[in-house]
Design a protein around this motif. Structure first.
Motif, mmCIF file in Angstrom:
data_model
loop_
_atom_site.group_PDB
_atom_site.id
_atom_site.type_symbol
_atom_site.label_atom_id
_atom_site.label_comp_id
_atom_site.label_asym_id
_atom_site.label_seq_id
_atom_site.Cartn_x
_atom_site.Cartn_y
_atom_site.Cartn_z
ATOM 1 N N ARG A 1 -6.315 13.725 6.874
ATOM 2 C CA ARG A 1 -6.134 13.666 5.408
ATOM 3 C C ARG A 1 -7.064 12.745 4.513
ATOM 4 N NH1 ARG A 1 -2.571 9.490 4.723
ATOM 5 N NH2 ARG A 1 -1.529 7.745 6.347
ATOM 6 N N PHE A 2 -7.504 11.644 5.226
ATOM 7 C CA PHE A 2 -8.154 10.421 4.545
ATOM 8 C C PHE A 2 -9.456 11.072 4.371
ATOM 9 C CE2 PHE A 2 -4.536 8.275 3.688
ATOM 10 C CZ PHE A 2 -3.510 8.413 5.326
ATOM 11 N N SER A 3 -9.383 10.958 3.192
ATOM 12 C CA SER A 3 -12.086 11.326 3.710
ATOM 13 C C SER A 3 -11.955 10.957 2.014
ATOM 14 C CB SER A 3 -11.531 13.874 3.316
ATOM 15 O OG SER A 3 -11.008 13.565 1.949
ATOM 16 N N ASN B 1 -4.757 6.284 2.210
ATOM 17 C CA ASN B 1 -5.211 6.914 0.374
ATOM 18 C C ASN B 1 -4.504 6.551 -0.651
ATOM 19 O OD1 ASN B 1 -6.556 8.554 -1.371
ATOM 20 N ND2 ASN B 1 -5.760 10.853 -0.118
ATOM 21 N N SER B 2 -4.840 5.918 -1.412
ATOM 22 C CA SER B 2 -3.819 4.908 -2.242
ATOM 23 C C SER B 2 -4.792 4.638 -3.109
ATOM 24 C CB SER B 2 -2.526 3.866 -1.396
ATOM 25 O OG SER B 2 -2.115 3.709 -2.875
ATOM 26 N N ALA B 3 -4.427 4.615 -4.478
ATOM 27 C CA ALA B 3 -4.853 3.881 -5.179
ATOM 28 C C ALA B 3 -4.256 2.196 -5.403
ATOM 29 C CB ALA B 3 -5.654 4.545 -7.099
ATOM 30 N N TYR B 4 -3.107 1.913 -4.480
ATOM 31 C CA TYR B 4 -2.505 0.681 -5.006
ATOM 32 C C TYR B 4 -3.022 -0.101 -3.734
ATOM 33 C CZ TYR B 4 0.682 3.223 -8.213
ATOM 34 O OH TYR B 4 0.906 3.573 -9.392
ATOM 35 N N LEU B 5 -3.180 -1.274 -3.903
ATOM 36 C CA LEU B 5 -4.033 -2.469 -2.730
ATOM 37 C C LEU B 5 -2.587 -1.926 -2.003
ATOM 38 C CD1 LEU B 5 -6.458 -3.605 -2.430
ATOM 39 C CD2 LEU B 5 -5.848 -5.892 -3.594
ATOM 40 N N SER B 6 -3.250 -2.644 -0.621
ATOM 41 C CA SER B 6 -2.005 -3.598 0.322
ATOM 42 C C SER B 6 -2.411 -4.425 0.103
ATOM 43 C CB SER B 6 -2.399 -1.779 1.433
ATOM 44 O OG SER B 6 -3.699 -2.594 1.926
ATOM 45 N N LEU B 7 -1.186 -4.852 1.031
ATOM 46 C CA LEU B 7 -1.679 -6.457 0.726
ATOM 47 C C LEU B 7 -2.498 -6.435 2.367
ATOM 48 C CD1 LEU B 7 -0.514 -8.951 0.535
ATOM 49 C CD2 LEU B 7 0.896 -8.757 2.337
ATOM 50 N N GLU B 8 -2.730 -5.548 3.092
ATOM 51 C CA GLU B 8 -3.684 -5.568 4.573
ATOM 52 C C GLU B 8 -4.456 -6.119 4.232
ATOM 53 O OE1 GLU B 8 -4.127 -3.436 8.964
ATOM 54 O OE2 GLU B 8 -2.554 -2.521 7.044
ATOM 55 N N ASN B 9 -5.489 -4.816 3.303
ATOM 56 C CA ASN B 9 -6.711 -4.725 2.813
ATOM 57 C C ASN B 9 -7.004 -5.799 1.775
ATOM 58 O OD1 ASN B 9 -7.837 -1.945 3.644
ATOM 59 N ND2 ASN B 9 -6.632 -1.241 2.431
ATOM 60 N N ALA B 10 -6.006 -6.773 0.985
ATOM 61 C CA ALA B 10 -6.469 -7.410 0.455
ATOM 62 C C ALA B 10 -6.742 -9.077 1.043
ATOM 63 C CB ALA B 10 -5.457 -7.640 -0.994
ATOM 64 N N ARG B 11 -6.612 -8.649 2.481
ATOM 65 C CA ARG B 11 -6.762 -9.312 3.318
ATOM 66 C C ARG B 11 -8.086 -9.762 3.713
ATOM 67 N NH1 ARG B 11 -0.346 -9.768 6.170
ATOM 68 N NH2 ARG B 11 0.164 -11.437 4.725
ATOM 69 N N ALA B 12 -8.046 -8.650 4.002
ATOM 70 C CA ALA B 12 -9.825 -7.999 4.799
ATOM 71 C C ALA B 12 -10.645 -7.782 3.899
ATOM 72 C CB ALA B 12 -9.466 -6.285 5.155
ATOM 73 N N LEU B 13 -10.913 -7.882 2.341
ATOM 74 C CA LEU B 13 -11.316 -8.364 1.332
ATOM 75 C C LEU B 13 -11.109 -10.165 0.991
ATOM 76 C CD1 LEU B 13 -11.002 -5.365 -1.152
ATOM 77 C CD2 LEU B 13 -12.894 -5.472 0.319
#
Length: 211
Positions: free
Chosen positions: A4-6, A169-181
């Motif tokens: 599902r995530f392309s 697959n979302s346009a909302y920033l997750s907390l996990e990805n905010a930490r990764a950035l």
């Protein structure tokens, strides 16, 4: 890695179908075409229902949460189905050609899925935060817009493009990805108190005097 995530629209693909004759006499030709369809990201966003319920306490989980939906991915199959076999005489000469008709069917490849994840709270999405976000995404080749410090459509698209690579697959920033950035501090594990190792008591040696 899931189907599902392309990060982009699903690409049509083709397969060959081997003719199979059924007992009733129907056959399927090898001219079948397959097409996968489905746009991603039916966004719901930050709603009171976004926070999942803790099974133990029955209360919503603390923090800020986002709710998003990824629609089902369907596969459309168009194929020629033989409705009548050809007829031959005793010499093997075709007297009546076979009759075919086009038949289209649709099946669900991936059902609709609910995306529920923790996200930075609204008070964190300051102009400074969004500027850092855009620069981080730009450095990774996901954002090509102007560094504006605004959560515009182009920034949303860049967030999705980045997060898809990490399985969301979302346009909302997750907390996990905010930490990764590097935008949100990673919490440290709680420190456990350690007591100093006990040292064995030393008994002073008695004074020895010559008698």
């Amino acid at each position: 890695m899931s189907f599902r995530f392309s990060g982009k629209n699903f690409i049509p693909f083709h397969k060959a179908v081997i003719p199979v004759c059924i007992a009733l006499g129907a056959c399927v030709s090898d001219q079948a075409t397959y097409q996968a369809t489905g746009d991603t990201g039916v966004q719901i966003g930050y709603t009171p229902d976004a926070a999942p319920v803790n099974r133990r306490t029955g209360m919503p989980e603390p923090g800020c949460w986002a709710l998003d939906y990824e629609p089902a991915v369907t596969e459309t199959i168009t194929q020629n189905v033989q409705t009548q076999r050809e007829k031959r005489d005793r010499d093997g000469t075709v007297t009546e050609p076979a009759i075919w008709r086009s038949e289209t069917t649709t099946r669900i490849v991936t059902p609709r899925q609910t995306l529920n994840f923790e996200t930075p709270c609204a008070n964190m999405l300051t102009e400074e935060f969004l500027t850092s976000l855009q620069r981080s995404l730009q450095a990774r080749g996901d954002y090509e817009g102007t560094i504006s410090g605004q959560m515009d459509r182009q920034t949303r698209m860049a967030i999705r493009q980045y997060q898809v690579q990490n399985g969301l697959n979302s346009a909302y920033l997750s907390l996990e990805n905010a930490r990764a950035l590097g935008l949100v501090e990673v919490p440290r594990p709680p420190e456990t108190e350690t007591s100093a190792p006990e040292t064995p008591e030393t008994v002073p040696e008695p004074d020895v005097t010559d008698i």
